[in-house]
Design a protein around this motif. Structure first.
Motif, mmCIF file in Angstrom:
data_model
loop_
_atom_site.group_PDB
_atom_site.id
_atom_site.type_symbol
_atom_site.label_atom_id
_atom_site.label_comp_id
_atom_site.label_asym_id
_atom_site.label_seq_id
_atom_site.Cartn_x
_atom_site.Cartn_y
_atom_site.Cartn_z
ATOM 1 N N GLN A 183 -2.423 13.318 13.516
ATOM 2 C CA GLN A 183 -2.970 12.108 14.109
ATOM 3 C C GLN A 183 -2.626 10.894 13.261
ATOM 4 O OE1 GLN A 183 -4.621 12.134 16.990
ATOM 5 N NE2 GLN A 183 -5.198 9.974 17.067
ATOM 6 N N GLN A 184 -2.177 9.824 13.908
ATOM 7 C CA GLN A 184 -1.886 8.598 13.186
ATOM 8 C C GLN A 184 -3.174 7.877 12.769
ATOM 9 O OE1 GLN A 184 -0.226 4.038 13.702
ATOM 10 N NE2 GLN A 184 -1.284 5.122 15.333
ATOM 11 N N ILE A 185 -3.193 7.385 11.531
ATOM 12 C CA ILE A 185 -4.251 6.486 11.072
ATOM 13 C C ILE A 185 -3.597 5.125 10.850
ATOM 14 C CG2 ILE A 185 -5.966 5.984 9.299
ATOM 15 C CD1 ILE A 185 -6.055 8.958 8.662
ATOM 16 N N PRO A 186 -3.798 4.175 11.757
ATOM 17 C CA PRO A 186 -3.154 2.867 11.606
ATOM 18 C C PRO A 186 -3.905 1.968 10.649
ATOM 19 C CG PRO A 186 -4.413 2.916 13.645
ATOM 20 C CD PRO A 186 -4.563 4.283 13.022
ATOM 21 N N TYR A 187 -3.162 1.314 9.772
ATOM 22 C CA TYR A 187 -3.748 0.353 8.844
ATOM 23 C C TYR A 187 -3.283 -1.051 9.206
ATOM 24 C CZ TYR A 187 -5.658 3.815 5.599
ATOM 25 O OH TYR A 187 -6.406 4.822 5.023
ATOM 26 N N ARG A 188 -3.946 -2.037 8.650
ATOM 27 C CA ARG A 188 -3.544 -3.417 8.869
ATOM 28 C C ARG A 188 -2.561 -3.816 7.770
ATOM 29 N NH1 ARG A 188 -7.901 -8.110 10.268
ATOM 30 N NH2 ARG A 188 -8.147 -6.748 12.088
ATOM 31 N N GLY A 189 -1.377 -3.208 7.831
ATOM 32 C CA GLY A 189 -0.353 -3.465 6.834
ATOM 33 C C GLY A 189 -0.258 -2.359 5.800
ATOM 34 N N SER A 190 0.783 -2.432 4.965
ATOM 35 C CA SER A 190 1.042 -1.383 3.985
ATOM 36 C C SER A 190 0.082 -1.400 2.803
ATOM 37 C CB SER A 190 2.480 -1.512 3.452
ATOM 38 O OG SER A 190 3.421 -1.277 4.471
ATOM 39 N N GLY A 191 -0.311 -2.601 2.361
ATOM 40 C CA GLY A 191 -1.149 -2.714 1.174
ATOM 41 C C GLY A 191 -2.400 -1.854 1.215
ATOM 42 N N PRO A 192 -3.239 -1.974 2.250
ATOM 43 C CA PRO A 192 -4.455 -1.153 2.325
ATOM 44 C C PRO A 192 -4.157 0.341 2.410
ATOM 45 C CG PRO A 192 -4.605 -3.039 3.800
ATOM 46 C CD PRO A 192 -3.190 -2.980 3.323
ATOM 47 N N ALA A 193 -3.075 0.696 3.107
ATOM 48 C CA ALA A 193 -2.715 2.115 3.232
ATOM 49 C C ALA A 193 -2.331 2.707 1.885
ATOM 50 C CB ALA A 193 -1.569 2.279 4.233
ATOM 51 N N VAL A 194 -1.587 1.965 1.098
ATOM 52 C CA VAL A 194 -1.161 2.459 -0.218
ATOM 53 C C VAL A 194 -2.372 2.677 -1.128
ATOM 54 C CG1 VAL A 194 0.143 1.896 -2.306
ATOM 55 C CG2 VAL A 194 1.135 1.429 -0.056
ATOM 56 N N ILE A 195 -3.335 1.784 -1.055
ATOM 57 C CA ILE A 195 -4.550 1.940 -1.866
ATOM 58 C C ILE A 195 -5.232 3.263 -1.548
ATOM 59 C CG2 ILE A 195 -6.881 1.044 -2.247
ATOM 60 C CD1 ILE A 195 -5.713 -1.778 -1.845
ATOM 61 N N ASP A 196 -5.377 3.570 -0.255
ATOM 62 C CA ASP A 196 -6.030 4.822 0.151
ATOM 63 C C ASP A 196 -5.176 6.043 -0.162
ATOM 64 O OD1 ASP A 196 -8.238 3.480 0.975
ATOM 65 O OD2 ASP A 196 -7.982 3.857 3.125
ATOM 66 N N LEU A 197 -3.861 5.901 -0.068
ATOM 67 C CA LEU A 197 -2.974 7.022 -0.364
ATOM 68 C C LEU A 197 -3.052 7.385 -1.846
ATOM 69 C CD1 LEU A 197 -0.744 8.970 0.678
ATOM 70 C CD2 LEU A 197 0.928 7.218 0.039
ATOM 71 N N VAL A 198 -3.004 6.389 -2.708
ATOM 72 C CA VAL A 198 -3.081 6.631 -4.147
ATOM 73 C C VAL A 198 -4.440 7.235 -4.516
ATOM 74 C CG1 VAL A 198 -3.107 5.518 -6.422
ATOM 75 C CG2 VAL A 198 -1.398 4.848 -4.731
ATOM 76 N N ALA A 199 -5.486 6.816 -3.801
ATOM 77 C CA ALA A 199 -6.834 7.318 -4.068
ATOM 78 C C ALA A 199 -7.084 8.703 -3.485
ATOM 79 C CB ALA A 199 -7.870 6.342 -3.532
ATOM 80 N N GLY A 200 -6.116 9.203 -2.695
ATOM 81 C CA GLY A 200 -6.268 10.522 -2.093
ATOM 82 C C GLY A 200 -7.103 10.532 -0.826
ATOM 83 N N GLN A 201 -7.348 9.358 -0.245
ATOM 84 C CA GLN A 201 -8.137 9.274 0.975
ATOM 85 C C GLN A 201 -7.326 9.660 2.210
ATOM 86 O OE1 GLN A 201 -11.501 8.554 0.879
ATOM 87 N NE2 GLN A 201 -11.104 8.698 -1.326
ATOM 88 N N ILE A 202 -6.027 9.538 2.133
ATOM 89 C CA ILE A 202 -5.122 9.964 3.203
ATOM 90 C C ILE A 202 -4.026 10.817 2.573
ATOM 91 C CG2 ILE A 202 -5.536 8.069 4.828
ATOM 92 C CD1 ILE A 202 -3.141 6.616 3.623
ATOM 93 N N PRO A 203 -3.495 11.800 3.303
ATOM 94 C CA PRO A 203 -2.540 12.722 2.686
ATOM 95 C C PRO A 203 -1.101 12.241 2.663
ATOM 96 C CG PRO A 203 -3.042 13.431 4.917
ATOM 97 C CD PRO A 203 -3.914 12.242 4.651
ATOM 98 N N ALA A 204 -0.717 11.421 3.649
ATOM 99 C CA ALA A 204 0.701 11.073 3.779
ATOM 100 C C ALA A 204 0.852 9.707 4.424
ATOM 101 C CB ALA A 204 1.424 12.129 4.598
ATOM 102 N N PHE A 205 1.988 9.083 4.161
ATOM 103 C CA PHE A 205 2.228 7.721 4.635
ATOM 104 C C PHE A 205 3.712 7.539 4.914
ATOM 105 C CE2 PHE A 205 2.413 3.014 3.143
ATOM 106 C CZ PHE A 205 2.167 2.548 4.427
ATOM 107 N N TYR A 206 4.047 7.088 6.135
ATOM 108 C CA TYR A 206 5.416 6.706 6.469
ATOM 109 C C TYR A 206 5.572 5.238 6.099
ATOM 110 C CZ TYR A 206 5.902 11.069 9.080
ATOM 111 O OH TYR A 206 5.964 12.395 9.431
ATOM 112 N N THR A 207 6.578 4.911 5.286
ATOM 113 C CA THR A 207 6.632 3.577 4.681
ATOM 114 C C THR A 207 8.038 3.197 4.246
ATOM 115 O OG1 THR A 207 5.749 2.268 2.822
ATOM 116 C CG2 THR A 207 6.090 4.618 2.424
ATOM 117 N N THR A 208 8.217 1.926 3.982
ATOM 118 C CA THR A 208 9.391 1.477 3.246
ATOM 119 C C THR A 208 9.128 1.750 1.770
ATOM 120 O OG1 THR A 208 8.432 -0.747 3.180
ATOM 121 C CG2 THR A 208 10.057 -0.287 4.922
#
Length: 326
Positions: A183-208
């Motif tokens: 399931q996709q978890i949409p964020y409002r831009g890359s910055g907030p997603a990276v914060i959660d990814l580094v914190a282990g709140q989300i498992p994976a991220f498609y990104t530049t």
């Protein structure tokens, strides 16, 4: 007669001076320019927009201000620019999400615009590769691990910087190609997603690469695949999706400047010339390299072409896969 000729000549000179003075007073630009970014700080788009704004301000002798107008996968800021006065004082710096976001948003959830007819292309700034990145504590170290974790239920979702973004489309293409249903978890831009990814709140991220490069370097994140036919020269040890066993999941990204439709050809020509010169600057190229952006440039038609191509290609994928915003 000589006196009369002198008076006529003086009058003509004064008229010419007034005309020239008026033209100079109206010369573009003669006030501050606003560059709208439809995503928050922390991502590639905002970072590069500020580099261009600083350089453009120096070249034209006027302030160039970056303004973040975020929300609804970038469509709010995009629509704001589409409706702006086409006088060259409101510009948009955008990723290729502009071409696809309107196709996946449910009616009433985003601003409305036509990505092909409501904007004036100015310059294609650069192109980018997309990667799949995971948290280093997830136990996932490669694409086979990722697919296995998805099929076993160990992970159930992935993040993107917004619904309808190239990353969202890539995530759904990967789902289909690998036979998984994350399931996709949409964020409002890359910055907030990276914060959660580094914190282990989300498992994976498609990104530049730009938003996650420092965390890959320090070992907090692992880059497990690139969605290109060939490996990226910036991450040569990262395999392509095909090398990792997943075919038919290749998506790229770009960044570019646009304005409202109806901008004058002279203003577009002026801006395009400045941006092409800025793209040649060694420090700008170095900054783009840190963001994993390959400088592009050229005529406005190059941006118009790639925008139309991505709208058509990914629009087809969206229809075939039934991609919709969550």
């Amino acid at each position: 007669m000589n006196h009369r000729r002198l008076l006529i000549a003086a009058a003509a000179t004064a008229t010419l001076a007034l005309a020239c003075g008026g033209a100079m007073a109206q010369a573009y630009p003669n006030k501050a320019i606003t560059v709208v970014v439809s995503f928050p700080p922390g991502g590639d788009t905002d970072a590069l927009a500020r580099v261009f704004a600083e350089k453009l301000s120096t070249r034209v002798g006027q302030p160039v201000v970056v303004e973040n107008k975020t929300g609804a996968s970038g469509t709010i800021g995009n629509a704001y620019v589409a409706k702006a006065n086409p006088d060259g004082y409101t510009l948009l710096f955008t990723p290729n999400t502009i071409a696809t976001a309107p196709l996946v948003l449910k009616p009433g959830t985003g601003a409305v615009y036509d990505p092909l007819t409501d904007f004036t292309p100015i310059v294609l700034a650069g192109t980018q590769s997309l990667f799949l990145v995971v948290n280093a504590t997830s136990g996932i170290t490669n694409l086979k691990d990722y697919v296995a974790a998805a099929k076993s239920g160990k992970i159930s979702s992935y993040a993107s910087p917004g619904s309808g973004s190239p990353m969202h489309i890539l995530g759904e293409m990967f789902n289909k190609a690998a036979g998984v249903k994350l399931q996709q978890i949409p964020y409002r831009g890359s910055g907030p997603a990276v914060i959660d990814l580094v914190a282990g709140q989300i498992p994976a991220f498609y990104t530049t690469l730009g938003p996650v490069a420092q965390y890959i370097a320090n070992g907090k994140l692992i880059n497990i695949g690139v969605a290109d036919p060939k490996r990226s020269p910036l991450q040569p040890n990262v395999p392509t999706f095909v090398e990792g066993g997943v075919k038919d999941a290749e998506v790229g990204a770009w960044q570019g400047f646009m304005g409202p439709k109806g901008m004058s050809a002279d203003i577009v020509r002026t801006l395009n010339g400045h941006f092409n010169e800025i793209l040649k600057m060694p420090d700008v190229q170095a900054r783009m390299n840190t963001l994993a952006l390959i400088p592009a440039g050229g005529a406005p038609d190059a941006l118009a072409k790639i925008n139309a191509e991505h709208n058509q290609r990914y629009g087809k994928v969206i229809k075939e896969t039934g991609i919709m915003a969550d």
